[in-house]
Design a protein around this motif. Sequence first.
Motif, mmCIF file in Angstrom:
data_model
loop_
_atom_site.group_PDB
_atom_site.id
_atom_site.type_symbol
_atom_site.label_atom_id
_atom_site.label_comp_id
_atom_site.label_asym_id
_atom_site.label_seq_id
_atom_site.Cartn_x
_atom_site.Cartn_y
_atom_site.Cartn_z
ATOM 1 N N ARG A 13 9.925 24.753 6.870
ATOM 2 C CA ARG A 13 10.066 26.210 6.699
ATOM 3 C C ARG A 13 11.526 26.644 6.704
ATOM 4 O O ARG A 13 11.861 27.708 7.203
ATOM 5 C CB ARG A 13 9.240 26.956 7.748
ATOM 6 N N GLU A 19 12.062 32.478 2.072
ATOM 7 C CA GLU A 19 11.423 33.799 2.101
ATOM 8 C C GLU A 19 10.654 34.061 0.800
ATOM 9 O O GLU A 19 9.512 34.515 0.821
ATOM 10 C CB GLU A 19 12.482 34.875 2.324
ATOM 11 N N TYR A 21 9.646 31.752 -1.299
ATOM 12 C CA TYR A 21 8.589 30.734 -1.363
ATOM 13 C C TYR A 21 7.346 31.224 -0.624
ATOM 14 O O TYR A 21 6.228 31.147 -1.143
ATOM 15 C CB TYR A 21 9.107 29.425 -0.755
ATOM 16 N N ASP A 22 7.552 31.740 0.574
ATOM 17 C CA ASP A 22 6.428 32.271 1.351
ATOM 18 C C ASP A 22 5.760 33.431 0.620
ATOM 19 O O ASP A 22 4.523 33.524 0.577
ATOM 20 C CB ASP A 22 6.898 32.715 2.742
ATOM 21 N N ALA A 23 6.572 34.315 0.024
ATOM 22 C CA ALA A 23 6.019 35.438 -0.744
ATOM 23 C C ALA A 23 5.251 34.934 -1.966
ATOM 24 O O ALA A 23 4.187 35.468 -2.303
ATOM 25 C CB ALA A 23 7.137 36.389 -1.168
ATOM 26 N N TRP A 25 3.632 32.161 -2.263
ATOM 27 C CA TRP A 25 2.337 31.648 -1.819
ATOM 28 C C TRP A 25 1.362 32.787 -1.545
ATOM 29 O O TRP A 25 0.179 32.669 -1.857
ATOM 30 C CB TRP A 25 2.493 30.747 -0.591
ATOM 31 N N LYS A 26 1.839 33.874 -1.005
ATOM 32 C CA LYS A 26 0.961 35.022 -0.735
ATOM 33 C C LYS A 26 0.531 35.709 -2.027
ATOM 34 O O LYS A 26 -0.616 36.117 -2.175
ATOM 35 C CB LYS A 26 1.669 36.042 0.163
ATOM 36 N N GLN A 27 1.474 35.852 -2.971
ATOM 37 C CA GLN A 27 1.222 36.662 -4.154
ATOM 38 C C GLN A 27 0.695 35.888 -5.363
ATOM 39 O O GLN A 27 -0.034 36.452 -6.180
ATOM 40 C CB GLN A 27 2.515 37.379 -4.570
ATOM 41 N N LEU A 31 -6.293 31.186 -2.804
ATOM 42 C CA LEU A 31 -6.747 30.373 -1.681
ATOM 43 C C LEU A 31 -7.476 29.121 -2.152
ATOM 44 O O LEU A 31 -7.451 28.091 -1.473
ATOM 45 C CB LEU A 31 -7.646 31.192 -0.756
ATOM 46 N N ARG A 44 2.323 25.324 -6.866
ATOM 47 C CA ARG A 44 1.137 24.828 -6.144
ATOM 48 C C ARG A 44 1.078 23.311 -6.223
ATOM 49 O O ARG A 44 0.847 22.625 -5.224
ATOM 50 C CB ARG A 44 -0.137 25.448 -6.721
ATOM 51 N N LEU A 140 7.615 37.923 -8.541
ATOM 52 C CA LEU A 140 7.279 38.394 -7.205
ATOM 53 C C LEU A 140 7.416 39.907 -7.111
ATOM 54 O O LEU A 140 8.367 40.478 -7.602
ATOM 55 C CB LEU A 140 8.193 37.755 -6.153
ATOM 56 N N GLU A 143 7.610 43.307 -1.303
ATOM 57 C CA GLU A 143 6.626 43.689 -0.286
ATOM 58 C C GLU A 143 7.144 44.905 0.474
ATOM 59 O O GLU A 143 8.306 44.983 0.817
ATOM 60 C CB GLU A 143 6.391 42.519 0.676
#
Length: 145
Positions: A13, A19, A21-23, A25-27, A31, A44, A140, A143
């Motif tokens: 991490r 930051e 990268y994490d966004a 994965w969320k956007q 799942l 992915r 992206l 947020e």
Amino acid sequence: MSNVDTSQAYWDREGKYQEQYDAAWKQLIPLQGEAKDGPPEALRAISRIGYDYYNNGFCNLWQGWEDIDDYGDEVMVYQMDSFYEDMVDYLRYQIPLPMHKELEAFLLDAQGYGNWSEQAGIIDRIIDYIMERIIEDELLEEETA
């Protein structure tokens, strides 16, 4: 465990674009199932490959069995699982060819279960490349808190 320094790696991490990268994965990554074609699906794919390496020592990516060679000696034979082979093939069209060749060399170097490779840094370089495309293409959404 690998001797590769992961202190600035996505696995720990601490990636260059952590930051974002994490966004991503969320956007951009569902799942279940594949992501949208292009950089999201490439992200992915390489992340799944990296997860199997760092978390499982490639126990899922490489399928191995004992066999007998032409001289009657026992040898281990390895074949890439088709699930991961599809991801590696997909990446061939999403990253520069020299980078893909580095990925293939790493996969062969770490072939088997728990064969840690000094070449594992290619995972983060590929993620960096894909993240730069995601950022450049403005995929992206910002947020809001």
